[in-house]
Scaffold this motif. Structure first.
Motif, PDB file in Angstrom:
ATOM      1  N   GLY A 112     -14.162  56.476 -75.619  1.00 20.48           N
ATOM      2  CA  GLY A 112     -13.787  55.826 -74.195  1.00 20.48           C
ATOM      3  C   GLY A 112     -12.269  55.627 -74.389  1.00 20.48           C
ATOM      4  N   GLU A 113     -11.962  54.366 -73.445  1.00 20.52           N
ATOM      5  CA  GLU A 113     -10.541  54.074 -73.286  1.00 20.52           C
ATOM      6  C   GLU A 113      -9.633  53.897 -74.547  1.00 20.52           C
ATOM      7  OE1 GLU A 113      -7.657  53.798 -70.464  1.00 20.52           O
ATOM      8  OE2 GLU A 113      -9.582  54.400 -69.956  1.00 20.52           O
ATOM      9  N   LYS A 114     -10.314  53.330 -75.620  1.00 22.29           N
ATOM     10  CA  LYS A 114      -9.505  53.289 -76.637  1.00 22.29           C
ATOM     11  C   LYS A 114      -8.965  54.393 -77.234  1.00 22.29           C
ATOM     12  CE  LYS A 114      -9.274  50.928 -81.131  1.00 22.29           C
ATOM     13  NZ  LYS A 114      -9.913  49.920 -82.154  1.00 22.29           N
ATOM     14  N   ARG A 115      -9.954  55.453 -77.208  1.00 21.95           N
ATOM     15  CA  ARG A 115      -9.473  56.859 -77.605  1.00 21.95           C
ATOM     16  C   ARG A 115      -8.546  57.493 -76.900  1.00 21.95           C
ATOM     17  NH1 ARG A 115     -13.483  60.864 -79.734  1.00 21.95           N
ATOM     18  NH2 ARG A 115     -12.755  62.939 -79.754  1.00 21.95           N
ATOM     19  N   LYS A 116      -8.584  57.376 -75.579  1.00 24.39           N
ATOM     20  CA  LYS A 116      -7.386  58.070 -74.674  1.00 24.39           C
ATOM     21  C   LYS A 116      -6.110  57.036 -74.988  1.00 24.39           C
ATOM     22  CE  LYS A 116      -6.486  58.297 -69.852  1.00 24.39           C
ATOM     23  NZ  LYS A 116      -7.166  57.943 -68.554  1.00 24.39           N
ATOM     24  N   ASN A 117      -6.074  55.993 -75.395  1.00 25.68           N
ATOM     25  CA  ASN A 117      -4.909  55.251 -75.728  1.00 25.68           C
ATOM     26  C   ASN A 117      -4.428  55.604 -77.033  1.00 25.68           C
ATOM     27  OD1 ASN A 117      -4.928  53.988 -73.239  1.00 25.68           O
ATOM     28  ND2 ASN A 117      -6.150  52.275 -73.957  1.00 25.68           N
ATOM     29  N   VAL A 118      -5.128  55.993 -77.981  1.00 21.60           N
ATOM     30  CA  VAL A 118      -4.505  56.285 -79.437  1.00 21.60           C
ATOM     31  C   VAL A 118      -4.450  57.809 -79.741  1.00 21.60           C
ATOM     32  CG1 VAL A 118      -5.495  54.108 -80.150  1.00 21.60           C
ATOM     33  CG2 VAL A 118      -6.772  56.071 -80.630  1.00 21.60           C
ATOM     34  N   ILE A 119      -5.132  58.370 -78.905  1.00 23.50           N
ATOM     35  CA  ILE A 119      -5.096  59.966 -79.432  1.00 23.50           C
ATOM     36  C   ILE A 119      -3.697  60.690 -79.665  1.00 23.50           C
ATOM     37  CG2 ILE A 119      -5.535  61.078 -77.315  1.00 23.50           C
ATOM     38  CD1 ILE A 119      -7.238  63.056 -78.663  1.00 23.50           C
ATOM     39  N   ASP A 120      -2.974  60.372 -78.769  1.00 22.99           N
ATOM     40  CA  ASP A 120      -1.563  60.825 -78.825  1.00 22.99           C
ATOM     41  C   ASP A 120      -0.689  60.378 -79.991  1.00 22.99           C
ATOM     42  OD1 ASP A 120      -1.556  62.595 -75.989  1.00 22.99           O
ATOM     43  OD2 ASP A 120      -1.780  60.554 -75.404  1.00 22.99           O
ATOM     44  N   THR A 121      -0.817  59.021 -80.056  1.00 23.41           N
ATOM     45  CA  THR A 121      -0.344  58.384 -81.351  1.00 23.41           C
ATOM     46  C   THR A 121      -0.864  59.095 -82.807  1.00 23.41           C
ATOM     47  OG1 THR A 121      -0.280  56.424 -80.378  1.00 23.41           O
ATOM     48  CG2 THR A 121       0.035  55.969 -82.619  1.00 23.41           C
ATOM     49  N   VAL A 122      -2.128  59.389 -82.713  1.00 21.42           N
ATOM     50  CA  VAL A 122      -2.576  59.889 -84.081  1.00 21.42           C
ATOM     51  C   VAL A 122      -1.993  61.435 -84.113  1.00 21.42           C
ATOM     52  CG1 VAL A 122      -4.617  60.668 -84.912  1.00 21.42           C
ATOM     53  CG2 VAL A 122      -4.700  58.594 -83.969  1.00 21.42           C
ATOM     54  N   ALA A 123      -1.957  62.144 -83.103  1.00 18.47           N
ATOM     55  CA  ALA A 123      -1.489  63.297 -83.108  1.00 18.47           C
ATOM     56  C   ALA A 123       0.017  63.450 -83.572  1.00 18.47           C
ATOM     57  CB  ALA A 123      -1.409  63.991 -81.730  1.00 18.47           C
ATOM     58  N   ALA A 124       0.997  62.382 -82.954  1.00 16.44           N
ATOM     59  CA  ALA A 124       2.219  62.284 -83.451  1.00 16.44           C
ATOM     60  C   ALA A 124       2.295  62.067 -84.827  1.00 16.44           C
ATOM     61  CB  ALA A 124       2.959  61.352 -82.637  1.00 16.44           C
TER      62      ALA A 124
END
Length: 136
Positions: A112-124
């Motif tokens: 959900g929303e938590k995933r959307k908020n962290v996916i770019d950080t994890v990718a970085a």
């Protein structure tokens, strides 16, 4: 030597940093923006706080290795970044980093929303860790 990792996106940009020894990468957040200039402004503030010696910027490539529209946008963003700071910017092939980030979040059942908020950080963090591993 502290290094900043960036996964630049059209609306969200993930940021990660290395430990002082340059061994591990940790995500530090996602910058939300509407324009490249807005992203640049926020990232320059992070740079002032983190004081990295270099920046590793994920370069989106097609699976055949060619650089498409997103890659060109990233190169333009790198030029803007170089104009605002005197920190070297290193491009790093980011193919499959988002896939790796999704896999990691799936394993941890982040939805959900938590995933959307962290996916770019994890990718970085993946982009930066891949770069750090290449130095070893």
């Amino acid at each position: 030597m502290k290094i900043l990792g960036i996964d630049y996106g059209e609306r969200r940009t993930g940021i990660a940093k290395s430990d002082l020894l340059g061994i591990t990468a940790q995500g530090i957040g996602t910058v939300k923006h509407k324009t490249p200039e807005e992203a640049l402004e926020q990232i320059v503030e992070i740079i002032k706080t983190e004081n990295p010696e270099k920046i590793v910027l994920g370069l989106p490539k097609n699976m055949d290795g060619s650089v498409g529209f997103r890659g060109e946008a990233t190169r333009k963003f790198a030029d803007m970044l170089k104009e605002k700071t005197d920190i070297p910017v290193i491009f790093w092939d980011e193919r499959l980093t988002t896939v790796s980030a999704i896999r990691t979040l799936n394993e941890r059942n982040v939805r959900g929303e938590k995933r959307k908020n962290v996916i770019d950080t994890v990718a970085a963090a993946y982009i930066l860790q891949n770069y750090l591993d290449s130095l070893a």
